[in-house]
Enzyme design. Sequence first.
Site, PDB file in Angstrom:
ATOM      1  N   ASP A   1      40.656  36.816  43.381  1.00 54.27           N
ATOM      2  CA  ASP A   1      39.290  36.646  42.890  1.00 54.27           C
ATOM      3  C   ASP A   1      38.315  37.457  43.740  1.00 54.27           C
ATOM      4  OD1 ASP A   1      37.371  34.768  41.194  1.00 54.27           O
ATOM      5  OD2 ASP A   1      36.599  34.844  43.243  1.00 54.27           O
TER       6      ASP A   1
ATOM      7  N   HIS B   1      36.683  38.480  38.150  1.00 51.98           N
ATOM      8  CA  HIS B   1      35.963  37.214  38.303  1.00 51.98           C
ATOM      9  C   HIS B   1      35.294  36.927  36.960  1.00 51.98           C
ATOM     10  CE1 HIS B   1      34.013  34.024  40.645  1.00 51.98           C
ATOM     11  NE2 HIS B   1      32.861  34.318  40.038  1.00 51.98           N
TER      12      HIS B   1
ATOM     13  N   SER C   1      32.868  30.530  37.257  1.00 53.34           N
ATOM     14  CA  SER C   1      32.464  30.584  38.662  1.00 53.34           C
ATOM     15  C   SER C   1      31.935  29.218  39.113  1.00 53.34           C
ATOM     16  CB  SER C   1      31.437  31.700  38.869  1.00 53.34           C
ATOM     17  OG  SER C   1      31.224  31.960  40.235  1.00 53.34           O
TER      18      SER C   1
END
Length: 530
Positions: A367, A434, A254
């Site tokens: 995502d 994610h 991330s």
Amino acid sequence: MERMKQVQVLSLFVCALIGNILSGSSHDFQDLKDREGVLSFLEYSEAVSSSSSVTDEPLMVGLTLIQGADSKGAGTSFFSLVPVSIWMLVLSDTTLLYGVRDIVQSYCFYIFKEEEIILQIEICLDGTLPGYHLDRGSGTGKDSWLIQLEGGGWCNTIRNCVYRKTTRRGSSKLFEKQLPFTGILSNKVEENPDFFNWNRVKVRYCDGASFSGDSQNEASQLYFRGQRIWSAAMEYLMAEGMQNATQALLSGCSAGGLASIIHCDEFRELFPQSTKVKCLSDAGMFLNAKDISGGRTLQNFYSGVVSLQIVINILVHLFLHGVKLLDVQKSLPSTCIDHLDPTSCFFPQNLVAAVRTPLFLLNSAYDVWQLQSSLAPSSADPRGTWKECKQNYAQCNSSQIQFLQDFRNQMLDAMKVFSASNQNGLFINSCFAHCQSERQDTWFADDSPRMGNKRIAQSVGDWYFDRENVKAVDCPYPCDNTCHNLVFNDVVSNITFSQSTRLTSTSLNLPIIFLVSLCSLRTTGFKFVQ
């Protein structure tokens, strides 16, 4: 006298910029709540996955604080505070602003030194020490190092950053003393076949700008020291034995995945050419895409992050000394800053093709963080027409599915030049996910997501060790039945969660989704892996 005039003029400019950042609108705060809710959900589902996908309890690794990082010049190298009190009305027609601002009063401080602005301390947002978790390698892996940069979003206004420093994303006082090492950090060969016996490190994230800020706000007692935290962590790890590495991999998830792109070439430069060095970005391919209202939520958000944490310090230095943007180049790659503005250079789509070090992009084409917080945030969807679709993707209608397919195509387009290099790798699946490298169920388990009958861990290992050229791109949703799709249960309003599950499409939606998927198969320059 001339210098004082320069200071006064510059102070007004800086205060105007800071005032805009400071005075977040109600939409800003609602989007902050949404993003925090999404992050909390993702972290919760990762914890559930980690505890349910392994046969034994995961290895718990203790926290090490970088001692002495707060003593390098704190409170001793600064002078000449410049206070300015102004009333201003900020009207917006730029990407930095979100709309007409209220009249705000800001009391701005900026710090000058005769030769340079001194920002020497490597500390979290609240002034506490940064830290990391290290599990030592053994056997054939004792001279191999894997560095995982923690993720956790960003803060783009003074208000948001002040809030953030009351959480573990801004203060080491709130760090967990131990973290489970799962997925790519696991010490078990059956869970992490290629990296299980390496020296494995998780560097904690507490700066709010993907380890790239280098500024501060004295009035709010905020310290933006991401770049220096990165440098200090690498210095400490080199002293812990990483300087002798024969193999090294910089990874991140991330916001940490974005950081692994930003710092990839810096990481390479730490080692001699004889050391095998590569980088992995997991869920770090954040796109400058239009949201469902036609605006650019993430671009506006990133403008605040960059202006608050990176640019203001550079503007002061440029104004006073007439130098090039040398400081910002320490935080953002010069290959981008040379021809694009700093906000554009915070988007990985403008960075990846210029990274010289071999880089692997692991990403979902859908995502979930970007869908929840960038493409369809509450501020862009005041009537809540996307609420059911965001919570469970089986509930998306045909136009919503088409919007998501268009986003997937934008992502693939952004990777075309990058993917043409033989040294780079790709694993772009069509899951609503994610951060798939840190979760055991998605990294390497019996039912993990696959492409070409290979799980993510196998694909990354094949690429790192040059066993195969890996350019795996999935067919459009919903063709992949190996996905572990995240299903949200009113995540923002109630912060209740459901486990990561495979998405089951309704019989009504399947024909619609199939037809839209066929329509989305325009030329992308990629072959699909069945």
